[in-house]
Design an enzyme around this catalytic site. Structure first.
Site, PDB file in Angstrom:
ATOM      1  CG  MET A   1      -1.384   0.371   2.250  1.00 24.05           C
ATOM      2  SD  MET A   1      -2.865   1.078   2.564  1.00 24.05           S
ATOM      3  CE  MET A   1      -2.540   2.695   2.412  1.00 24.05           C
ATOM      4  CD  GLU A  87      -4.768  -5.434  -9.096  1.00 25.76           C
ATOM      5  OE1 GLU A  87      -3.715  -5.356  -9.756  1.00 25.76           O
ATOM      6  OE2 GLU A  87      -5.709  -6.196  -9.405  1.00 25.76           O
ATOM      7  CD  GLU A  88       0.383  -1.903  -2.260  1.00 23.50           C
ATOM      8  OE1 GLU A  88       0.238  -0.679  -2.301  1.00 23.50           O
ATOM      9  OE2 GLU A  88       0.725  -2.521  -1.240  1.00 23.50           O
ATOM     10  CB  VAL A  89      -0.469  -9.324  -2.492  1.00 27.34           C
ATOM     11  CG1 VAL A  89      -0.021 -10.774  -2.338  1.00 27.34           C
ATOM     12  CG2 VAL A  89      -0.488  -8.640  -1.136  1.00 27.34           C
TER      13      VAL A  89
END
Length: 262
Positions: A1, A87-89
């Site tokens: 994040m 989405e980051e992961v």
């Protein structure tokens, strides 16, 4: 994040670590303490406290993940409610495969099995995502797969009964090791302590010259020298035997350590 607009480091400055977290869960608590530990260890970290999120993850953020050598994912109770975090992961796990990026999962206030099996809060979060993206089931499945992959990695379980201050310091040391860098904070403290002792010993010798006093001073300076060598060894990751010849030398320690200002 994290995103570019409020990153804690200059966008032009190369970072080593990308820190992913659910802001509403840990921004002012665990993540802030972990980030502070990284700063103390001089780990350049990309982190963002920007509260505004668009519908799609930014290109700047994607590049920040790609440029990192290592990503730390702080999983928390409501992590999966944020599609931005998911989405980051997903991107992080892609970089693990394509760029050999190191990934360190951290489980804060959440059982790792809840994430791995996607039960509890994670089940509720994914049910909501499936309703929202009913026409994009593949999107949600990729998020599920990324979470499964990340939680199967060796990480840190912060649900154990330990002081948070101790945990963040140990995570920082672990990250340093994975970055192939040594932790030198404890050695810096030792070196400073013995430098002060050496100054006092020399002052005492100058006030009352005696071979024994100077011998004590030399022993302290030699110890400082060994600590400094150990510091270089940790930072540079070079074989310790490279220093063996220097360790056996019997030079004038006083002149060698004139930088101590004594």
């Amino acid at each position: 994040m994290a995103s570019s607009s409020s990153s804690s480091i200059d966008p032009q400055e190369k970072h080593e670590v990308f820190l992913s977290f659910r802001g509403e869960d840990t921004r002012k608590t665990f993540t802030s303490h972990l980030h502070a530990a990284f700063k103390r260890a001089e780990i350049k970290t990309y982190i963002d406290y920007n509260l505004e999120r668009g519908d799609e993850i930014s290109g700047t953020l994607l590049r920040a993940i790609e440029d990192a050598k290592l990503s730390v994912i702080v999983f928390s109770r409501n992590f999966a409610t944020s599609k931005w975090c998911l989405e980051e992961v997903k991107k992080i796990m892609e970089c693990k495969k394509t760029r050999n990026q190191i990934v360190v999962p951290v489980f804060y206030d959440v059982e790792p099995t809840y994430i791995r099996n996607q039960t509890g809060n994670f089940a509720s979060a994914f049910a909501a995502h499936e309703r929202r993206f009913v026409d994009k089931p593949n999107k949600v499945q990729k998020w599920r797969d990324a979470l499964m992959e990340a939680t199967n990695l060796s990480g840190w379980d912060c649900t154990v009964d330990r002081l948070e201050s101790e945990i963040v310091e140990e995570i920082a040391k672990d990250v340093l090791g994975k970055l192939n860098r040594g932790y030198v904070g404890n050695l810096d403290q030792e070196i400073k302590k013995y430098e002060q002792l050496a100054k006092h010993q020399m002052q005492y010798f100058q006030a009352s010259p005696h071979p024994t006093y100077y011998k004590n001073y030399q022993a302290t300076v030699q110890h400082i020298r060994k600590l400094q060598m150990e510091r270089h060894h940790r930072l540079l990751r070079v074989p310790a035997n490279m220093y063996s010849q220097a360790d056996d030398s019997n030079g004038d320690f006083y002149s060698m350590f004139s930088n101590l200002g004594i």
